[in-house]
Each structure stands twice: as C-alpha cells, then as structure tokens.
Design a protein around this motif. Sequence first.
Motif, PDB file in Angstrom:
ATOM      1  N   MET A   1       0.843  -1.202   0.000  1.00 28.90           N
ATOM      2  CA  MET A   1       0.000   0.000   0.000  1.00 28.90           C
ATOM      3  C   MET A   1       0.875   1.248   0.000  1.00 28.90           C
ATOM      4  O   MET A   1       1.978   1.246   0.548  1.00 28.90           O
ATOM      5  N   LEU A   2       0.370   2.300  -0.597  1.00 37.47           N
ATOM      6  CA  LEU A   2       1.056   3.582  -0.616  1.00 37.47           C
ATOM      7  C   LEU A   2       0.384   4.527   0.373  1.00 37.47           C
ATOM      8  O   LEU A   2      -0.844   4.685   0.366  1.00 37.47           O
ATOM      9  N   ALA A   3       1.178   5.164   1.235  1.00 42.55           N
ATOM     10  CA  ALA A   3       0.659   6.131   2.197  1.00 42.55           C
ATOM     11  C   ALA A   3       1.479   7.413   2.098  1.00 42.55           C
ATOM     12  O   ALA A   3       2.671   7.379   1.770  1.00 42.55           O
ATOM     13  N   LYS A   4       0.823   8.530   2.398  1.00 43.28           N
ATOM     14  CA  LYS A   4       1.516   9.816   2.318  1.00 43.28           C
ATOM     15  C   LYS A   4       1.220  10.658   3.553  1.00 43.28           C
ATOM     16  O   LYS A   4       0.064  10.822   3.944  1.00 43.28           O
ATOM     17  N   THR A   5       2.288  11.172   4.149  1.00 43.90           N
ATOM     18  CA  THR A   5       2.167  12.174   5.209  1.00 43.90           C
ATOM     19  C   THR A   5       2.978  13.383   4.778  1.00 43.90           C
ATOM     20  O   THR A   5       3.654  13.360   3.750  1.00 43.90           O
ATOM     21  N   TYR A   6       2.924  14.429   5.602  1.00 42.04           N
ATOM     22  CA  TYR A   6       3.635  15.664   5.253  1.00 42.04           C
ATOM     23  C   TYR A   6       4.518  16.101   6.408  1.00 42.04           C
ATOM     24  O   TYR A   6       4.130  16.043   7.584  1.00 42.04           O
ATOM     25  N   SER A   7       5.719  16.530   6.045  1.00 41.20           N
ATOM     26  CA  SER A   7       6.657  17.058   7.024  1.00 41.20           C
ATOM     27  C   SER A   7       7.198  18.366   6.463  1.00 41.20           C
ATOM     28  O   SER A   7       6.593  18.960   5.572  1.00 41.20           O
ATOM     29  N   SER A   8       8.358  18.822   6.948  1.00 34.49           N
ATOM     30  CA  SER A   8       8.883  20.107   6.493  1.00 34.49           C
ATOM     31  C   SER A   8      10.395  20.145   6.655  1.00 34.49           C
ATOM     32  O   SER A   8      10.945  19.563   7.593  1.00 34.49           O
ATOM     33  N   ALA A   9      11.049  20.833   5.707  1.00 30.67           N
ATOM     34  CA  ALA A   9      12.501  21.023   5.750  1.00 30.67           C
ATOM     35  C   ALA A   9      12.801  22.500   5.897  1.00 30.67           C
ATOM     36  O   ALA A   9      12.167  23.333   5.251  1.00 30.67           O
ATOM     37  N   VAL A  10      13.778  22.829   6.746  1.00 33.48           N
ATOM     38  CA  VAL A  10      14.162  24.216   6.987  1.00 33.48           C
ATOM     39  C   VAL A  10      15.502  24.492   6.322  1.00 33.48           C
ATOM     40  O   VAL A  10      16.476  23.764   6.538  1.00 33.48           O
ATOM     41  N   HIS A  11      15.540  25.539   5.487  1.00 34.94           N
ATOM     42  CA  HIS A  11      16.788  26.004   4.890  1.00 34.94           C
ATOM     43  C   HIS A  11      16.864  27.507   5.105  1.00 34.94           C
ATOM     44  O   HIS A  11      15.954  28.234   4.717  1.00 34.94           O
ATOM     45  N   GLY A  12      17.956  27.960   5.706  1.00 32.37           N
ATOM     46  CA  GLY A  12      18.018  29.365   6.095  1.00 32.37           C
ATOM     47  C   GLY A  12      17.014  29.591   7.213  1.00 32.37           C
ATOM     48  O   GLY A  12      16.985  28.878   8.215  1.00 32.37           O
ATOM     49  N   ILE A  13      16.146  30.591   7.035  1.00 27.57           N
ATOM     50  CA  ILE A  13      15.093  30.819   8.025  1.00 27.57           C
ATOM     51  C   ILE A  13      13.715  30.568   7.414  1.00 27.57           C
ATOM     52  O   ILE A  13      12.702  31.007   7.956  1.00 27.57           O
ATOM     53  N   ASP A  14      13.685  29.858   6.298  1.00 24.36           N
ATOM     54  CA  ASP A  14      12.429  29.517   5.638  1.00 24.36           C
ATOM     55  C   ASP A  14      12.277  28.006   5.566  1.00 24.36           C
ATOM     56  O   ASP A  14      13.253  27.256   5.672  1.00 24.36           O
ATOM     57  N   ALA A  15      11.040  27.566   5.362  1.00 22.53           N
ATOM     58  CA  ALA A  15      10.746  26.137   5.344  1.00 22.53           C
ATOM     59  C   ALA A  15      10.123  25.734   4.008  1.00 22.53           C
ATOM     60  O   ALA A  15       9.566  26.562   3.287  1.00 22.53           O
ATOM     61  N   THR A  16      10.228  24.460   3.699  1.00 27.32           N
ATOM     62  CA  THR A  16       9.612  23.876   2.513  1.00 27.32           C
ATOM     63  C   THR A  16       8.851  22.628   2.933  1.00 27.32           C
ATOM     64  O   THR A  16       9.402  21.777   3.651  1.00 27.32           O
ATOM     65  N   THR A  17       7.604  22.520   2.523  1.00 26.87           N
ATOM     66  CA  THR A  17       6.812  21.344   2.864  1.00 26.87           C
ATOM     67  C   THR A  17       7.344  20.127   2.122  1.00 26.87           C
ATOM     68  O   THR A  17       7.627  20.173   0.924  1.00 26.87           O
ATOM     69  N   ILE A  18       7.483  19.021   2.845  1.00 25.18           N
ATOM     70  CA  ILE A  18       8.022  17.779   2.294  1.00 25.18           C
ATOM     71  C   ILE A  18       6.940  16.692   2.345  1.00 25.18           C
ATOM     72  O   ILE A  18       6.313  16.478   3.382  1.00 25.18           O
ATOM     73  N   SER A  19       6.721  16.014   1.220  1.00 28.63           N
ATOM     74  CA  SER A  19       5.818  14.862   1.174  1.00 28.63           C
ATOM     75  C   SER A  19       6.597  13.608   1.543  1.00 28.63           C
ATOM     76  O   SER A  19       7.666  13.342   0.978  1.00 28.63           O
ATOM     77  N   VAL A  20       6.066  12.848   2.491  1.00 29.73           N
ATOM     78  CA  VAL A  20       6.688  11.585   2.911  1.00 29.73           C
ATOM     79  C   VAL A  20       5.843  10.453   2.334  1.00 29.73           C
ATOM     80  O   VAL A  20       4.795  10.098   2.876  1.00 29.73           O
TER      81      VAL A  20
END
Length: 512
Positions: A1-20
């Motif tokens: 089965m395929l499952a997806k959650t969401y996390s986040s990566a921080v670079h500098g002082i900004d963040a980018t949403t990451i799909s897991v």
Amino acid sequence: MLAKTYSSAVHGIDATTISVETHITSGTQYFIVGLPDVAVKESIQRIESAILAINHQMPRQKIVINLSPADIRKEGSAYDLAIAIAVLTASYQIHSTELEDYVILGELSLNGKINPIKGALPIALQAKRDGFKGLILPKENAEEAAIIDGLTIYAANHLSEVVDHLTNLKRLPTASISIDDIFQKNINNYELDFSEVRGQENIKRALEIAAAGGHNVILIGPPGAGKTMLAKRLPTILPPLTIDESLETTKIHSVSGLLPSASSLMTARPFRAPHHTTSDVALVGGGKNPRPGEISLAHNGVLFLDELPEFKRSVLEVMRQPLESRNITISRAKITVDYPSSFMLIAAMNPCPCGFYNHPNRPCICGTANVQKYLSKVSGPLLDRIDIHIEVTPVEFNELLESRKAEKSEAIRERVIRARNIQECRFKGISNIHSNAQMRAKQIREICLIDATGKGLLKTAMERLNLSARAYDRILKVARTIADLEQSIDIKNEHLAEAIQFRSLDRQSWLG
C-alpha cells in the motif's frame, strides 16, 4: 500500500513542505530516498524501536520511503514521526482521513517519546501558506508554532498519543497563545539599568544618540573604565521589538535551536557577545550545512565585540559587507541561503597593548610604534563603517561615591522612542529603511541638508581629520539623529559639531 504524510525542511530561516511517501511491497529491505542525510537514513532504526514500543509491528517487507521534492536536501531527525505514521498507515495498522490536513514533525526516542525539533516557527508559517489546517508537533515546540494564527497546533509527547489521535481514540491537546500577553508580560523586563552607571554622562549621551538612530559605536579606553558595563546596558534603552521584528528574530533563533525553553517568542532585543577567539564562520554563519552566525543571531539587536583588536583580521574583514547590506548570503556547492543581519555593532577596545595610552594618571609603556601597530589591527574601512567613536575615560573617585541616582534607562528609552517615531514617519514607504543609520546615499542628500556655515564646518573637519567620503555620510547621519532627539526639523550647526566630535578617534587624530 502507498501512504503519504507531510513534514517540512528548513533552509536558512524559511521552510519547505516535504511529502513523505511510503510504499510497502514484497521484499526485506528498507530504503529512504530523496536526498536524505545520515541522520535521516538512521531514522529507520529509531522508528522500528518506537513502533515496537507501542505494541505495533514493523513490517518485514520492502519499505521505500520517498521524501519529495527530491532535489532538496533533508537533514536531521525531525522526519521520524511523519515516517513512522506513514509506515503504520501503509501497513494497515492505522487508518486516518486527516493525514493530508496536517504537517507532522518530531524526533522519536527508542521508547516512542517525541523529542523537540528546530524551526517550528518557520515551519508553521509555511504550513499556513500551503493551506494546511495545522501541525502535530512535540509538546515543547507547540507554543512556538501557535504564534501563527489560523492553524490548529496539536502537542504530542509520545508516538502512542499521535496514533490514538489519528484513530480518534483520544484527541491530542491543542496549544494556543496570546502575543499581546507575552509582550505585556515581558515589557521593560531588564535586569540591568543605566542608573547603575556612575558618571560617564558624555558616554551615556553618545549611546543615547546611537540607540536613537541605530548607529554603530566603538568605545575606546583603558581597562576598568566601564566599556563593557555601558555596552551591556544599551539594549535597555532601545525601542521595544515590533511584532514583525519579534517574529523574524524568533525564526532565526528557532532554526538555530537557541530559542529559550520557557519562551515561544523573542520579545527582548538580542544581545550577542562572542569571544575574540571566534572564527569567521561562527561570526557570519556557514558550515557544510549553513547555520546562522552571531551577526544573524544579533538581528534586530546588539552585537558586542569586546577587545576588538584581538579578533582575527579575517573575522573582522568578513563583517564589512553585512554591516552595509544588513544581510549575509552564504553560498555552498549545493545550496545558497540568506540570513538577515541588521544589528547595532558595539565594539570596545583598549587604546594600546598596555591599555593606558592617553590615560590621565597612568603612563603608557608601549611607545608610539606599538600603539600604531595595535590600532592597525582594526582596518580603516571597518572603522569607517562605525558611525560613533567614543573615548571612555576612567570614572573619578568622587563620582563613584556620589549618592545622587543617575537617570534610569526607562527615561532615556522614552526619548529614543520619540526620535525613532520621527524616523519611521520620515521613511514611511521606503523599503528596508527604518532608522537614520540605514539611510542610503539618496536619502542622505535629500534629508541631511545643511547650510553654508555647516558645510564650512564639515569641510574643515574632513581636512583636519583626513576623513573618507564614507565618514562624511556617517557624520550627516549622526547629526540628523541628534536633531531628531531635539525634535528639530533642521540640522543645526551645534548638531553637526557634536556629530563631528564622534569621529575624533579616527586613527590619524588618535595618534596625534
């Protein structure tokens, strides 16, 4: 089965949403792809132990975990919780319809406990921009993320609590916070005060001018004259942080992992005082995975460099560009990050190796050549970028015994705030200029107007002190600030004369 959650990566002082994205098929190996670092790759061991600790099973199949977008480097252990939930979902051990609504972050201990992360504030800001309903975070980070309105922040202590929440067995507690209450609680909460400083009225006056215009200052004088004591009290007369300044300052300390544990928001201007043995990377930021340096940690506050000539020349020279641009760009082969660095520089130094050159009572044993060599450790271009030079003389014994209390920081701060309000109105609508020290050449020519007498006075000073064109601009900026403190529309000759005397410690004058 395929499952997806969401996390986040921080670079500098900004963040980018990451799909897991997690896919489980037949096989026996684990794979984490998507440019993970070593800490992310090691997470599978922590996750397996944590899942077993809550009486669930780690699938004995092939597990492929993709962290998307794959071109962004993933660092640290904050992805543990999101990966664990994705694995449990993909293996049919839990089912939730809420996974797409929340960003999930947290480092897992082997027993399932959730440990705090760095950068909760920029992560919350990005989650709101991306349209998520909220975040599931470690309890220690919940109040920090709750600063951002419009998000539901769930505070978790253990992996089992998150599983119960997602399966609707028991909901996690939510975090909320009032920014106004935080500011009200911490307003004027300073341990130090200018009233504790005996004498030195001329130095206090110079620091008041510096605070009113956001000017850089260098204090030069013998040991024990009170340079450090005065510098440490400068934040007590600066205007309170605005909400925007507070959020930006908090973001920097959050991604650095330096946010005080009992505080979710920086409400006092930072005061950073690195030791003179610090490296250039520690001062301006950098490293293999770039992190903010001291100049960024001092953003919207004060950077105090004591014993300035003892700093390595390379450390001081690398600071010249941030002093002008008020930000620092750190470039590496795979990444470029920008950190804000709008700070007031307060530097302190002895006038010579022994410390007693020009001392009224104690003789200097260094000799002119040694004094010149010592002062040359601080380059002319760096001194040019410091608006106010102050000679600090020792306090007389009678002044130490004086019972009359000196003026409190609160009274000085009121005058500073009035001057800053004048400047805010003056620069309204001009990008990135909020104080006189931040004026560019165009604003100086338009705002810092002087009459013919003033021009003659300034010309004489430039010739006698051998000042540079940059020093000319500094004098006009300081004179404008002095006029603002007196609520004067025009720069008068006395304002200009006082500003000129603050260049009297340029090297040519100092050595006579």
